[in-house]
Design a protein around this motif. Sequence first.
Motif, short mmCIF file in Angstrom:
data_model
loop_
_atom_site.label_atom_id
_atom_site.label_comp_id
_atom_site.label_asym_id
_atom_site.label_seq_id
_atom_site.Cartn_x
_atom_site.Cartn_y
_atom_site.Cartn_z
N ARG A 46 -1.47 5.09 -0.63
CA ARG A 46 -0.22 5.70 -0.14
C ARG A 46 0.08 5.24 1.28
NH1 ARG A 46 -1.98 10.95 -2.70
NH2 ARG A 46 -0.74 11.09 -4.58
N GLN A 47 -0.94 5.21 2.12
CA GLN A 47 -0.73 4.79 3.50
C GLN A 47 -0.37 3.31 3.58
OE1 GLN A 47 -0.54 7.00 6.05
NE2 GLN A 47 0.33 5.24 7.10
N LEU A 50 3.29 2.97 2.73
CA LEU A 50 4.11 3.42 3.86
C LEU A 50 4.09 2.41 5.01
CD1 LEU A 50 3.27 7.21 3.97
CD2 LEU A 50 5.48 6.18 3.46
N ASP A 51 2.94 1.82 5.26
CA ASP A 51 2.83 0.84 6.34
C ASP A 51 3.64 -0.42 6.06
OD1 ASP A 51 1.16 2.56 7.68
OD2 ASP A 51 -0.69 1.49 7.14
N LYS A 52 3.70 -0.85 4.80
CA LYS A 52 4.38 -2.10 4.43
C LYS A 52 5.88 -1.91 4.16
CE LYS A 52 0.89 -5.03 4.17
NZ LYS A 52 0.83 -6.34 4.77
N ALA A 53 6.31 -0.70 3.94
CA ALA A 53 7.71 -0.45 3.60
C ALA A 53 8.63 -0.75 4.78
CB ALA A 53 7.90 1.00 3.17
N GLN A 55 11.60 -0.16 7.42
CA GLN A 55 11.97 1.08 8.12
C GLN A 55 13.08 1.87 7.42
OE1 GLN A 55 10.12 2.29 10.66
NE2 GLN A 55 11.30 4.15 10.33
N LYS A 58 11.48 3.97 4.92
CA LYS A 58 10.64 5.01 5.53
C LYS A 58 11.48 6.21 5.95
CE LYS A 58 7.08 1.89 7.25
NZ LYS A 58 6.41 1.36 8.44
N ASP A 59 12.73 5.96 6.30
CA ASP A 59 13.63 7.03 6.74
C ASP A 59 14.32 7.74 5.58
OD1 ASP A 59 13.00 6.34 9.34
OD2 ASP A 59 14.75 5.03 9.57
N SER A 60 14.15 7.22 4.35
CA SER A 60 14.88 7.78 3.21
C SER A 60 14.13 8.95 2.58
CB SER A 60 15.11 6.69 2.15
OG SER A 60 13.90 6.41 1.47
N PHE A 63 10.56 8.44 0.53
CA PHE A 63 9.24 8.53 1.13
C PHE A 63 8.86 9.94 1.54
CE2 PHE A 63 7.28 4.54 0.95
CZ PHE A 63 8.32 3.65 0.76
N LYS A 64 9.82 10.83 1.54
CA LYS A 64 9.47 12.22 1.83
C LYS A 64 8.71 12.84 0.66
CE LYS A 64 13.30 12.72 4.98
NZ LYS A 64 14.65 13.17 5.18
#
Length: 82
Positions: A46-47, A50-53, A55, A58-60, A63-64
């Motif tokens: 999961r991390q 998130l690290d590769k996605a 930005q 990540k703000d959408s 990802f929440k």
Amino acid sequence: MEQAVQEGFTLAEYELEVEWGYKKQALSLAKDFDIALEDKPEGQWRQLILDKAPQPFKDSSVFKSIADTRVMGPIRSEKYKS
């Protein structure tokens, strides 16, 4: 494409594909990168995602809800290119 730029995507970084429907079009953005998930515990993949996605993702809201995701794969695929 204008909407993607407004949402923070740099289009030159992606392979773009416009899918045409009868009433609307959809823009698909693709970017290749390798993530080795097979040997990682569930919390680590999961991390990594998130690290590769990018930005804007990540703000959408997608990802929440990442805590509710499960690994389903690996899935191997190929895309025909002419």
